[in-house]
Write an enzyme that holds these catalytic residues in place. Sequence first.
Site, PDB file in Angstrom:
ATOM      1  N   LYS A  61       0.699  -1.130  -0.042  1.00  0.00           N
ATOM      2  CA  LYS A  61      -0.149   0.221  -0.033  1.00  0.00           C
ATOM      3  C   LYS A  61       0.804   1.443   0.098  1.00  0.00           C
ATOM      4  CE  LYS A  61      -4.501  -1.288   1.187  1.00  0.00           C
ATOM      5  NZ  LYS A  61      -4.797  -2.566   2.086  1.00  0.00           N
ATOM      6  N   LYS A 116      -5.896 -10.596  -7.158  1.00  0.00           N
ATOM      7  CA  LYS A 116      -6.870 -10.628  -6.254  1.00  0.00           C
ATOM      8  C   LYS A 116      -8.300 -10.035  -6.481  1.00  0.00           C
ATOM      9  CE  LYS A 116      -7.489  -8.670  -1.849  1.00  0.00           C
ATOM     10  NZ  LYS A 116      -8.777  -8.457  -1.398  1.00  0.00           N
ATOM     11  N   LYS A 134     -11.994  -4.287  -3.920  1.00  0.00           N
ATOM     12  CA  LYS A 134     -12.732  -2.929  -4.123  1.00  0.00           C
ATOM     13  C   LYS A 134     -11.710  -2.270  -4.892  1.00  0.00           C
ATOM     14  CE  LYS A 134     -14.778  -3.910  -0.214  1.00  0.00           C
ATOM     15  NZ  LYS A 134     -14.398  -3.305   1.070  1.00  0.00           N
TER      16      LYS A 134
HETATM   17  P1  ATP Z   1     -10.162  -3.052  -0.590  1.00  0.00           P
HETATM   18  O1  ATP Z   1      -9.397  -3.279  -1.875  1.00  0.00           O
HETATM   19  O2  ATP Z   1     -10.495  -1.590  -0.050  1.00  0.00           O
HETATM   20  O3  ATP Z   1      -8.862  -3.358   0.387  1.00  0.00           O
HETATM   21  P2  ATP Z   1     -11.245  -5.494  -0.506  1.00  0.00           P
HETATM   22  O4  ATP Z   1     -11.852  -5.907  -1.692  1.00  0.00           O
HETATM   23  O5  ATP Z   1      -9.692  -6.122  -0.377  1.00  0.00           O
HETATM   24  O6  ATP Z   1     -11.368  -3.871  -0.549  1.00  0.00           O
HETATM   25  P3  ATP Z   1     -11.594  -5.824   2.316  1.00  0.00           P
HETATM   26  O7  ATP Z   1     -12.632  -4.576   2.996  1.00  0.00           O
HETATM   27  O8  ATP Z   1     -10.396  -5.398   2.664  1.00  0.00           O
HETATM   28  O9  ATP Z   1     -11.987  -6.022   0.752  1.00  0.00           O
HETATM   29  O10 ATP Z   1     -11.864  -7.151   2.616  1.00  0.00           O
HETATM   30  C1  ATP Z   1     -13.045  -7.384   3.512  1.00  0.00           C
HETATM   31  C2  ATP Z   1     -13.034  -9.114   3.572  1.00  0.00           C
HETATM   32  O11 ATP Z   1     -13.096  -9.814   2.564  1.00  0.00           O
HETATM   33  C3  ATP Z   1     -12.035  -9.626   4.444  1.00  0.00           C
HETATM   34  O12 ATP Z   1     -12.276 -10.699   5.276  1.00  0.00           O
HETATM   35  C4  ATP Z   1     -11.011 -10.256   3.182  1.00  0.00           C
HETATM   36  O13 ATP Z   1     -10.118 -11.140   3.520  1.00  0.00           O
HETATM   37  C5  ATP Z   1     -12.186 -10.678   2.288  1.00  0.00           C
HETATM   38  N1  ATP Z   1     -11.659 -10.550   0.768  1.00  0.00           N
HETATM   39  C6  ATP Z   1     -11.332  -9.474   0.265  1.00  0.00           C
HETATM   40  N2  ATP Z   1     -10.962  -9.818  -1.152  1.00  0.00           N
HETATM   41  C7  ATP Z   1     -11.199 -11.105  -1.296  1.00  0.00           C
HETATM   42  C8  ATP Z   1     -10.962 -11.991  -2.263  1.00  0.00           C
HETATM   43  N3  ATP Z   1     -10.549 -11.350  -3.318  1.00  0.00           N
HETATM   44  N4  ATP Z   1     -11.211 -13.366  -1.946  1.00  0.00           N
HETATM   45  C9  ATP Z   1     -11.634 -13.781  -0.618  1.00  0.00           C
HETATM   46  N5  ATP Z   1     -11.805 -12.791   0.175  1.00  0.00           N
HETATM   47  C10 ATP Z   1     -11.676 -11.592  -0.066  1.00  0.00           C
HETATM   48 MG    MG Z   2      -8.394  -5.366   1.265  1.00  0.00          MG
END
Ligand code: ATP
Ligand code: MG
Length: 331
Positions: free
Chosen positions: A117, A202, A205
């Site tokens: 990050k 991965k 969001k």
């Molecule tokens: P950001 O990009 O803002 O970090 P994100 O999509 O990674 O968003 P988070 O809010 O960080 O989402 O994560 C919320 C939950 O979803 C956490 O438990 C994280 O481990 C899970 N998670 C996020 N992305 C994935 C993925 N691609 N596959 C499985 N679990 C995920």
């Molecule tokens: Mg995340």
Amino acid sequence: MSSNKRILSGMRSTSPKLHIGNYEGALHNWVDLQNDGFDLFCMVADLHALTTMFDDPKAVSINAREVAKDYVAAGIDPNRSVIFIQSHVKEHSELHLLLSMMTPLGWLERVPTYKEKQQDLGGAEREPYGLLGYPVLQTADILLYRPHGVPVGRDQAAHLEIGNDIGRRFNKLTGSEVFSEYKYMISEDELRAKLPGLDMRKMSKSYGNCIYLSDTPEDTAKQIQSAFTTPTKMRKSDPGIPEGCAVCQYLRIYSPNWEQQWAEDVAGERGCSQNKKELTEILNEYLRPMRERRAALSDSDVEDILRDGAKRAQVVAGETMDAVRSAMGLF
Ligand code: ATP
Ligand code: MG
């Protein structure tokens, strides 16, 4: 409420929509745990969103309401489980501050997601102080509820490890037993635990490579159309490589016939467009009940749920803070 049945987890409000990776990696398990009789605390992590969206706090707050809607749409029942916004329960900020005094800097600098990050943000002059402390805030979020377990996706494993280390350090420094270890609950299915995005990174969001729970069926069809497949498969008869193809990965999760579909893909007996068409149908059908539940929720329903959730969360968080202050001699 007995603490050994408590579960805490959360999602950042960096976007108004959760994606199928959030659902398969975490939210699905929350719903199962709720239905198995655990006491769930489902947090919308708006303060965590500010570590990377510090320039748009209003959007973080608007997104937070939308994330709460996705929780309910996915099957979290606000009568049985607690849904709340992190910043509404001020104990999160207070415990974060106290734990930040006890956490060695080296532990935080070694966290792999921090380094990633940090690079994204473009160096120390632009990097907020709060970004380094992200795992400390996450630890405060968890320890406040003294939970049995924390269900998350694979990417959160390193953060969770630090949390137990910080809890142990607090106990040692204060000669107390305020915190006990919590379990990490990560999906045993590796694909679900770290779902690839449309571009095979991965699904995240902040990468914009997502299929969202609350999109329209037409949007989902468009997203699937744009997904990464096997670049060397130009014609239907060329062999596919399903392991590297986002569409095949999703078929593996959502299609009961995925083994046959993969075999035909490799044998050059089916084309990418057929895979995409079949995936679109299956996935839209899978998401339909969630989309219907979401459409039935009004903004004022969500405000009521969040107000009630913050009150219920505050009762548990307040008890923990009493124990923390007492262990530290802060009267
Ligand atoms: P950001 O990009 O803002 O970090 P994100 O999509 O990674 O968003 P988070 O809010 O960080 O989402 O994560 C919320 C939950 O979803 C956490 O438990 C994280 O481990 C899970 N998670 C996020 N992305 C994935 C993925 N691609 N596959 C499985 N679990 C995920
Ligand atoms: Mg995340």
